[in-house]
Design a protein around this motif. Structure first.
Motif, PDB file in Angstrom:
ATOM      1  N   THR A  52       0.821  -1.212   0.000  1.00 56.38           N
ATOM      2  CA  THR A  52       0.000   0.000   0.000  1.00 56.38           C
ATOM      3  C   THR A  52       0.855   1.262   0.000  1.00 56.38           C
ATOM      4  N   VAL A  53       1.938   1.254   0.762  1.00 57.32           N
ATOM      5  CA  VAL A  53       2.819   2.428   0.772  1.00 57.32           C
ATOM      6  C   VAL A  53       3.463   2.623  -0.596  1.00 57.32           C
ATOM      7  N   ALA A  54       3.868   1.521  -1.237  1.00 61.81           N
ATOM      8  CA  ALA A  54       4.481   1.628  -2.561  1.00 61.81           C
ATOM      9  C   ALA A  54       3.500   2.204  -3.581  1.00 61.81           C
ATOM     10  N   PHE A  55       2.282   1.692  -3.590  1.00 58.97           N
ATOM     11  CA  PHE A  55       1.277   2.219  -4.517  1.00 58.97           C
ATOM     12  C   PHE A  55       0.925   3.672  -4.179  1.00 58.97           C
ATOM     13  N   GLY A  56       0.827   3.960  -2.886  1.00 56.13           N
ATOM     14  CA  GLY A  56       0.501   5.316  -2.484  1.00 56.13           C
ATOM     15  C   GLY A  56       1.570   6.306  -2.907  1.00 56.13           C
ATOM     16  N   TYR A  57       2.821   5.963  -2.659  1.00 60.54           N
ATOM     17  CA  TYR A  57       3.904   6.881  -3.036  1.00 60.54           C
ATOM     18  C   TYR A  57       4.002   7.013  -4.549  1.00 60.54           C
ATOM     19  N   ALA A  58       3.757   5.912  -5.272  1.00 60.28           N
ATOM     20  CA  ALA A  58       3.779   5.984  -6.737  1.00 60.28           C
ATOM     21  C   ALA A  58       2.715   6.954  -7.242  1.00 60.28           C
ATOM     22  N   SER A  59       1.532   6.930  -6.636  1.00 57.46           N
ATOM     23  CA  SER A  59       0.475   7.853  -7.058  1.00 57.46           C
ATOM     24  C   SER A  59       0.878   9.296  -6.801  1.00 57.46           C
ATOM     25  N   TYR A  60       1.576   9.528  -5.694  1.00 59.85           N
ATOM     26  CA  TYR A  60       2.044  10.880  -5.386  1.00 59.85           C
ATOM     27  C   TYR A  60       3.158  11.298  -6.346  1.00 59.85           C
ATOM     28  N   ALA A  61       4.110  10.390  -6.593  1.00 67.97           N
ATOM     29  CA  ALA A  61       5.237  10.705  -7.477  1.00 67.97           C
ATOM     30  C   ALA A  61       4.784  10.953  -8.910  1.00 67.97           C
ATOM     31  N   LEU A  62       3.713  10.277  -9.325  1.00 72.19           N
ATOM     32  CA  LEU A  62       3.194  10.453 -10.688  1.00 72.19           C
ATOM     33  C   LEU A  62       2.198  11.605 -10.790  1.00 72.19           C
ATOM     34  N   ASP A  63       2.025  12.341  -9.689  1.00 68.27           N
ATOM     35  CA  ASP A  63       1.107  13.492  -9.660  1.00 68.27           C
ATOM     36  C   ASP A  63      -0.347  13.101  -9.913  1.00 68.27           C
ATOM     37  N   THR A  64      -0.709  11.877  -9.568  1.00 70.68           N
ATOM     38  CA  THR A  64      -2.116  11.492  -9.667  1.00 70.68           C
ATOM     39  C   THR A  64      -2.826  11.610  -8.321  1.00 70.68           C
ATOM     40  N   ALA A  65      -2.080  11.932  -7.260  1.00 66.15           N
ATOM     41  CA  ALA A  65      -2.678  12.114  -5.933  1.00 66.15           C
ATOM     42  C   ALA A  65      -1.865  13.133  -5.149  1.00 66.15           C
ATOM     43  N   SER A  66      -2.553  13.931  -4.358  1.00 65.46           N
ATOM     44  CA  SER A  66      -1.894  14.853  -3.441  1.00 65.46           C
ATOM     45  C   SER A  66      -1.427  14.081  -2.211  1.00 65.46           C
ATOM     46  N   ILE A  67      -0.792  14.783  -1.266  1.00 66.76           N
ATOM     47  CA  ILE A  67      -0.387  14.130  -0.017  1.00 66.76           C
ATOM     48  C   ILE A  67      -1.601  13.516   0.676  1.00 66.76           C
ATOM     49  N   ALA A  68      -2.674  14.304   0.792  1.00 63.91           N
ATOM     50  CA  ALA A  68      -3.888  13.797   1.435  1.00 63.91           C
ATOM     51  C   ALA A  68      -4.471  12.628   0.656  1.00 63.91           C
ATOM     52  N   GLY A  69      -4.479  12.725  -0.671  1.00 63.25           N
ATOM     53  CA  GLY A  69      -4.976  11.629  -1.493  1.00 63.25           C
ATOM     54  C   GLY A  69      -4.133  10.386  -1.337  1.00 63.25           C
ATOM     55  N   MET A  70      -2.812  10.552  -1.250  1.00 60.72           N
ATOM     56  CA  MET A  70      -1.907   9.426  -1.051  1.00 60.72           C
ATOM     57  C   MET A  70      -2.189   8.738   0.282  1.00 60.72           C
ATOM     58  N   LEU A  71      -2.308   9.533   1.354  1.00 63.25           N
ATOM     59  CA  LEU A  71      -2.560   8.959   2.675  1.00 63.25           C
ATOM     60  C   LEU A  71      -3.911   8.251   2.728  1.00 63.25           C
ATOM     61  N   THR A  72      -4.915   8.854   2.088  1.00 66.56           N
ATOM     62  CA  THR A  72      -6.233   8.222   2.053  1.00 66.56           C
ATOM     63  C   THR A  72      -6.171   6.893   1.332  1.00 66.56           C
ATOM     64  N   GLY A  73      -5.487   6.868   0.199  1.00 64.59           N
ATOM     65  CA  GLY A  73      -5.358   5.622  -0.558  1.00 64.59           C
ATOM     66  C   GLY A  73      -4.625   4.547   0.219  1.00 64.59           C
TER      67      GLY A  73
END
Length: 441
Positions: A207-228
């Motif tokens: 989950t952390v890997a997918f979450g950070y990938a979403s943040y690094a790819l600009d598909t999620a903000s910090i809050a979006g990453m944490l929620t995911g």
């Protein structure tokens, strides 16, 4: 050492007083809390006030931040002594908030990078929560203390929720954070998920890997990453990897669809803000019903709800199929210039709420079919009829989203409210169709 670090250090020490509940008589612990509250009320200036005060406390010369946090701790302490809330959950929650803040403030001395600060908070918070739970079980001589994987799961879940709330609330809102985390961990502890050794570590890594990938790819903000990350962790532990595969398909495909012809969407004025990065509101609006279904599945599986667990599986899949359908329909259909209002079929401008195109509708159907195919592949109970039900639920939810957009969005509902009601309708349609056809009867 800066003032925020000193304040966080003192708060962490005060949070350690929560150990007085399992260490000594709860009545004595209540006296300790009363002394803290009295001290916070009578200290109105001077060096100690400056040490403990949040910026907003200076206006009225009252340590409202400390007072409200102490009251929140007292409320949780009362729950732990008068209800079924485990005392370890109470102690872990208080230490989590206090030491998580301290860890973040210490790292802030070295860097102001947002994702690093959030990571330091989560690491310090989860470590303190694990230590607090283990120490509490040791102090009370609990012969049936939960296994370490469950303790880690509770600590990590609380840390991610606290980090999320800190990102969207004010620093002085720690009382709200403590109460929210405490109630979540109480619920999760009541579900008593059976977690195998190492499963939590794998779930966290994924989950952390997918979450950070979403943040690094600009598909999620910090809050979006944490929620995911939080939703993904709950889904894996309470449901399983098949459930997570369904959920992550929406996050991955939906996130990438936001980038589809992004420059064209910008020209038309329909592009997502923040360069397409989705925040916590968007993630929760689309996935909250799915996570409720996961919790329902776990509660039903544990015998706390008188329903077949599989019913919640179909509700989950129906809600995610709706989210996928709606997202693909909007993101792909919005690049075409001749949408029509779903209620009247009159041509409207691109981006108009309730406007649809045949290209978007087709993309939505494909999105629902993708979710149904993944569910069919992972769950034996989802046969061909079950897959068809999931597709139908996704299409129905997508249609409800468009109808709400054309009628209530902007005047009564916001975009996230529309998403929430649409996914709820998809979940209900899926569950009702399952009951009608008795797929697992």
């Amino acid at each position: 050492m800066t003032a925020p670090v000193r304040r966080a250090g003192v708060f962490a020490v005060l949070c350690t007083l929560s150990l007085s509940v399992p260490l000594i008589n709860p009545r004595v612990a209540a006296v300790v809390a009363g002394v803290v509250l009295l001290g916070a009320y009578v200290i109105t200036d001077g060096p100690l006030f400056d040490l403990l005060a949040y910026p907003g406390d200076y206006e009225d010369s009252r340590l409202y931040g400390l007072i409200t946090f102490a009251l929140a701790a007292v409320a949780l302490g009362l729950m732990a002594t008068a209800t079924s809330m485990p005392v370890a959950v109470f102690v872990g929650t208080i230490l989590l908030v206090g030491y998580g803040n301290l860890g973040e403030q210490l790292v802030r001395l070295q860097t102001d990078t947002a994702v690093v600060r959030v990571g330091s908070f989560c690491l310090a918070a989860s470590t303190a929560a694990v230590a607090g739970q283990v120490l509490t079980h040791s102090l009370i001589g609990d012969a049936v203390a939960p296994a370490l994987p469950l303790v880690v799961f509770l600590a990590a879940s609380g840390a991610f929720l606290a980090a999320l709330l800190r990102d969207i609330l004010l620093p002085s809102d720690d009382p709200i954070i403590a109460l929210s985390v405490g109630l979540l961990l109480w619920l999760l502890a009541e579900l008593e998920p059976n977690i195998a050794v190492g499963e939590v570590a794998i779930a966290l890594a994924i989950t952390v890997a997918f979450g950070y990938a979403s943040y690094a790819l600009d598909t999620a903000s910090i809050a979006g990453m944490l929620t995911g990350i939080l939703l993904g962790l709950l889904t894996i532990v309470l449901g399983g990897y098949g459930w997570f595969a369904v959920l992550i398909s929406f996050f991955a495909i939906g996130g990438l669809s936001t980038k589809f012809r992004y420059e064209r969407k910008t020209e038309l004025g329909v592009a997502e803000d923040n360069n397409g990065a989705r925040g916590s509101g968007n993630v929760l609006g689309n996935a909250a019903i799915g996570v409720v279904a996961v919790l329902g599945y776990a509660a039903s599986d544990a015998g706390l709800l008188p329903r077949e667990p599989e019913l919640f599986l179909f509700a989950f899949a129906g809600s995610i199929a709706t989210a996928m359908s709606d997202t693909l329909s909007s993101e792909i259909g919005s690049v075409f210039e001749r949408p029509r209002l779903i209620t009247t079929l009159e041509p409207v401008d691109p981006g108009t709420d309730g406007g649809v195109t045949w290209q978007g509708e087709l993309a939505g159907v494909v999105g629902a079919a993708v979710v149904a195919a993944i569910a069919y592949g992972f769950f034996p109970e989802v046969e061909l009829l079950g897959a068809a039900i999931i597709v139908a639920a996704g299409i129905a939810g997508m249609t409800v989203d468009s109808l709400l957009g054309a009628t209530l969005e902007g005047s009564v509902l916001g975009n996230q409210g529309v998403n929430f009601l649409a996914t709820l309708s998809g979940a209900l349609v899926s569950a009702l169709l399952v009951l009608s056809f008795a797929v697992f009867g």
